[in-house]
Motif scaffolding. Sequence first.
Motif, PDB file in Angstrom:
ATOM      1  N   SER A  56       0.861  -1.182   0.000  1.00  0.00           N
ATOM      2  CA  SER A  56       0.000   0.000   0.000  1.00  0.00           C
ATOM      3  C   SER A  56       0.901   1.237   0.000  1.00  0.00           C
ATOM      4  O   SER A  56       1.957   1.252   0.629  1.00  0.00           O
ATOM      5  CB  SER A  56      -0.924  -0.002   1.219  1.00  0.00           C
ATOM      6  OG  SER A  56      -0.166  -0.136   2.404  1.00  0.00           O
ATOM      7  N   CYS A  57       0.498   2.258  -0.748  1.00  0.00           N
ATOM      8  CA  CYS A  57       1.350   3.438  -0.963  1.00  0.00           C
ATOM      9  C   CYS A  57       1.749   4.065   0.369  1.00  0.00           C
ATOM     10  O   CYS A  57       0.893   4.408   1.192  1.00  0.00           O
ATOM     11  CB  CYS A  57       0.612   4.448  -1.833  1.00  0.00           C
ATOM     12  SG  CYS A  57       1.570   5.938  -2.130  1.00  0.00           S
ATOM     13  N   ILE A  58       3.058   4.191   0.577  1.00  0.00           N
ATOM     14  CA  ILE A  58       3.531   4.727   1.859  1.00  0.00           C
ATOM     15  C   ILE A  58       3.412   6.252   1.890  1.00  0.00           C
ATOM     16  O   ILE A  58       3.581   6.856   2.932  1.00  0.00           O
ATOM     17  CB  ILE A  58       5.002   4.329   2.146  1.00  0.00           C
ATOM     18  CG1 ILE A  58       5.935   4.854   1.048  1.00  0.00           C
ATOM     19  CG2 ILE A  58       5.128   2.823   2.300  1.00  0.00           C
ATOM     20  CD1 ILE A  58       7.403   4.716   1.411  1.00  0.00           C
ATOM     21  N   PHE A  59       3.108   6.872   0.733  1.00  0.00           N
ATOM     22  CA  PHE A  59       3.014   8.335   0.691  1.00  0.00           C
ATOM     23  C   PHE A  59       1.592   8.801   1.019  1.00  0.00           C
ATOM     24  O   PHE A  59       1.400   9.807   1.686  1.00  0.00           O
ATOM     25  CB  PHE A  59       3.445   8.853  -0.678  1.00  0.00           C
ATOM     26  CG  PHE A  59       4.845   8.441  -1.025  1.00  0.00           C
ATOM     27  CD1 PHE A  59       5.930   9.053  -0.419  1.00  0.00           C
ATOM     28  CD2 PHE A  59       5.082   7.422  -1.946  1.00  0.00           C
ATOM     29  CE1 PHE A  59       7.226   8.655  -0.716  1.00  0.00           C
ATOM     30  CE2 PHE A  59       6.370   7.019  -2.250  1.00  0.00           C
ATOM     31  CZ  PHE A  59       7.450   7.633  -1.636  1.00  0.00           C
ATOM     32  N   CYS A  60       0.580   8.064   0.524  1.00  0.00           N
ATOM     33  CA  CYS A  60      -0.802   8.506   0.730  1.00  0.00           C
ATOM     34  C   CYS A  60      -1.587   7.524   1.590  1.00  0.00           C
ATOM     35  O   CYS A  60      -2.776   7.726   1.827  1.00  0.00           O
ATOM     36  CB  CYS A  60      -1.503   8.697  -0.614  1.00  0.00           C
ATOM     37  SG  CYS A  60      -1.658   7.154  -1.547  1.00  0.00           S
ATOM     38  N   GLY A  61      -0.963   6.462   2.042  1.00  0.00           N
ATOM     39  CA  GLY A  61      -1.667   5.485   2.878  1.00  0.00           C
ATOM     40  C   GLY A  61      -2.691   4.689   2.102  1.00  0.00           C
ATOM     41  O   GLY A  61      -3.567   4.059   2.693  1.00  0.00           O
ATOM     42  N   LYS A 111      -4.756   6.031  -0.312  1.00  0.00           N
ATOM     43  CA  LYS A 111      -5.870   6.830  -0.846  1.00  0.00           C
ATOM     44  C   LYS A 111      -5.684   7.149  -2.329  1.00  0.00           C
ATOM     45  O   LYS A 111      -6.639   7.396  -3.050  1.00  0.00           O
ATOM     46  CB  LYS A 111      -5.999   8.137  -0.057  1.00  0.00           C
ATOM     47  CG  LYS A 111      -6.566   7.919   1.353  1.00  0.00           C
ATOM     48  CD  LYS A 111      -7.092   9.204   1.970  1.00  0.00           C
ATOM     49  CE  LYS A 111      -6.012  10.046   2.630  1.00  0.00           C
ATOM     50  NZ  LYS A 111      -5.354   9.399   3.790  1.00  0.00           N
ATOM     51  N   GLY A 112      -4.440   7.148  -2.790  1.00  0.00           N
ATOM     52  CA  GLY A 112      -4.172   7.500  -4.186  1.00  0.00           C
ATOM     53  C   GLY A 112      -3.462   8.834  -4.278  1.00  0.00           C
ATOM     54  O   GLY A 112      -3.939   9.834  -3.743  1.00  0.00           O
ATOM     55  N   CYS A 113      -2.282   8.841  -4.929  1.00  0.00           N
ATOM     56  CA  CYS A 113      -1.540  10.097  -5.083  1.00  0.00           C
ATOM     57  C   CYS A 113      -0.695   9.977  -6.358  1.00  0.00           C
ATOM     58  O   CYS A 113      -0.732   8.970  -7.053  1.00  0.00           O
ATOM     59  CB  CYS A 113      -0.664  10.370  -3.856  1.00  0.00           C
ATOM     60  SG  CYS A 113       0.683   9.176  -3.675  1.00  0.00           S
ATOM     61  N   ARG A 114       0.087  11.020  -6.628  1.00  0.00           N
ATOM     62  CA  ARG A 114       0.877  11.013  -7.855  1.00  0.00           C
ATOM     63  C   ARG A 114       1.921   9.896  -7.825  1.00  0.00           C
ATOM     64  O   ARG A 114       2.201   9.259  -8.828  1.00  0.00           O
ATOM     65  CB  ARG A 114       1.559  12.374  -8.003  1.00  0.00           C
ATOM     66  CG  ARG A 114       1.839  12.796  -9.433  1.00  0.00           C
ATOM     67  CD  ARG A 114       2.238  14.261  -9.483  1.00  0.00           C
ATOM     68  NE  ARG A 114       3.400  14.538  -8.616  1.00  0.00           N
ATOM     69  CZ  ARG A 114       4.670  14.317  -8.981  1.00  0.00           C
ATOM     70  NH1 ARG A 114       4.957  13.844 -10.172  1.00  0.00           N
ATOM     71  NH2 ARG A 114       5.654  14.590  -8.155  1.00  0.00           N
ATOM     72  N   LYS A 115       2.514   9.660  -6.635  1.00  0.00           N
ATOM     73  CA  LYS A 115       3.583   8.661  -6.523  1.00  0.00           C
ATOM     74  C   LYS A 115       3.096   7.253  -6.865  1.00  0.00           C
ATOM     75  O   LYS A 115       3.847   6.438  -7.396  1.00  0.00           O
ATOM     76  CB  LYS A 115       4.148   8.664  -5.089  1.00  0.00           C
ATOM     77  CG  LYS A 115       4.852   9.959  -4.728  1.00  0.00           C
ATOM     78  CD  LYS A 115       6.341   9.819  -4.866  1.00  0.00           C
ATOM     79  CE  LYS A 115       7.025  11.139  -4.772  1.00  0.00           C
ATOM     80  NZ  LYS A 115       7.723  11.496  -3.643  1.00  0.00           N
ATOM     81  N   CYS A 116       1.848   6.928  -6.492  1.00  0.00           N
ATOM     82  CA  CYS A 116       1.319   5.586  -6.763  1.00  0.00           C
ATOM     83  C   CYS A 116       0.427   5.603  -8.009  1.00  0.00           C
ATOM     84  O   CYS A 116      -0.347   4.670  -8.223  1.00  0.00           O
ATOM     85  CB  CYS A 116       0.570   5.044  -5.559  1.00  0.00           C
ATOM     86  SG  CYS A 116      -0.809   6.060  -5.012  1.00  0.00           S
ATOM     87  N   LYS A 117       0.535   6.660  -8.787  1.00  0.00           N
ATOM     88  CA  LYS A 117      -0.306   6.832  -9.986  1.00  0.00           C
ATOM     89  C   LYS A 117      -1.782   6.657  -9.629  1.00  0.00           C
ATOM     90  O   LYS A 117      -2.556   6.057 -10.375  1.00  0.00           O
ATOM     91  CB  LYS A 117       0.116   5.852 -11.095  1.00  0.00           C
ATOM     92  CG  LYS A 117       1.587   6.022 -11.517  1.00  0.00           C
ATOM     93  CD  LYS A 117       1.857   5.324 -12.854  1.00  0.00           C
ATOM     94  CE  LYS A 117       3.313   5.438 -13.273  1.00  0.00           C
ATOM     95  NZ  LYS A 117       4.187   4.413 -12.685  1.00  0.00           N
TER      96      LYS A 117
END
Length: 368
Positions: A285-290, A292-298
Motif C-alpha cells: 500500500s502506498c507509503i506516501f498517501c496510505g 488513498k491514491g496520489c501522484r507517486k502511486c499513480k
Amino acid sequence: MTNDLIPNLTAFDGDSLDKAFADLDKQAREAAVKIDGPDAIEVFRLEWLGRKQGKLTLVSDQWLKAAPAEAKKAVGQRFKALKELVEKLLEDASGAGPSDAALKAEAVDITLPGSRRLMGAEHPITRTLNEIVSVFASLGYSVGVGPEVETDFYNFESMNFPPGHPARDTQDTLVVANQERRPLRDRLLLRTHTSPVQMRTMELQPPPVRIVIPGKVHRNDAADATHSPIFHQVEGLCVDTSITFSDLKGTLDHAMKALFGSSVKTRFFPSFFPFTEPSADVQISCIFCGGKGCRKCKHSGWIELLGCGMVDPAVFSFAAEKQPDYDPKRISGFAFGMGVERIAMMKYGISEIGQFYAGDMRFLGQFA
Ligand SMILES: [Zn+2]
C-alpha cells in the motif's frame, strides 16, 4: 688509518680483544662518573656516540673493519656490549627524562585551533541494504555471497533459463569479450541478478537453507531517472520440507511492515519468472498517501516493489546434481528479490537514481 682517540689494534686473539675493550670500558665508566650537568652529558655523548669522531664509530670503523674474517664475530660481540654500556651510562647520567631543550623542541602549542575531522556515515544504499538484511537476519536468515563475474550456467541455465529462452533477452546482459570458443555454459558475464548465489549456496549446503543475498548486479541498461547499468539487489531463498506459498506471503508481509511501518499492507499478483513457479509480483500500500491514491502511486493506492515465487522444481534438479537432498519431490521452497535503490528512493524520497552514484557531498551529507 689510525686515530689517537682509540689505540691501533693489531692482534685479534681473545686476550688482546678483551684487554682492548676492557680499557675502553674503564674509560667510559670513569668519564661517566665525572658528568656533572647537562653540558657534560652532551660532551660525553659526543665523545662516545658522535657520528664522526665518537669512539664507538671509530671502533666500528677501525677495529671491526681491520679484523680478519674469523675474528669479526668476536670483535662484533664485544663492540655490542660496549655500546650497550655507553648507552646505559648516558641514560643513567641523564636522569629521569629528556632535557629541557628536547622538551621545548617537541612542545605543542595547545592554543592553536584544532583541525576538525568530517564524520563518516553509511551511504544510503549501504544503509538500506543493511536494513533489509537485518530484517531477514532476525528471522534466522544468514547472508550468502558470490562472484559478480559469473558463468552463463549459474546466471541463466541453472536458474531455468535454458539456451535460447526468450527471458534471456529481457535482461540485456554485459558479457566478457572473446568467449566464443568456450561452451555456452562456461562463458563469463556480469551477473544480471543475485540469483546465481542461490545455486552456489545449494550446491555447497544440503537443505534446510535460509539465506539473503545482497549484492551488486549489472545490466546493459541506459541510465535514466530510475535505471542504472549497475544497481543492487537483495535476493532471498528459503528451502525446507513443507514450505508453502503461505510461508512466502507471511514472510514478505512481515518484512514489508518491518521496512516501511506496521500499517503497510501487501498484495500478491500472478507473474512470471523462469526460476519460480508459481511466481508473483508484490505490491505494498502506498507509503506516501496510505492507499488513498496520489501522484507517486499513480492514484492506484499501491506500489509494486518486488518479485517472488515458489522455487521451480527444475532449479532444484540442477542443485540435486551436486546435493541429492534437493529432491523436488521431498522439499519445497520460495525465493524473492528486491531492488535496493528502488526501496532507498522510496524511503528517502529520492527521484533520481544517479544521485546515489554521483558522490555529491551535498546529497550524501543529508544521510550523515
Ligand atoms: Zn500514493
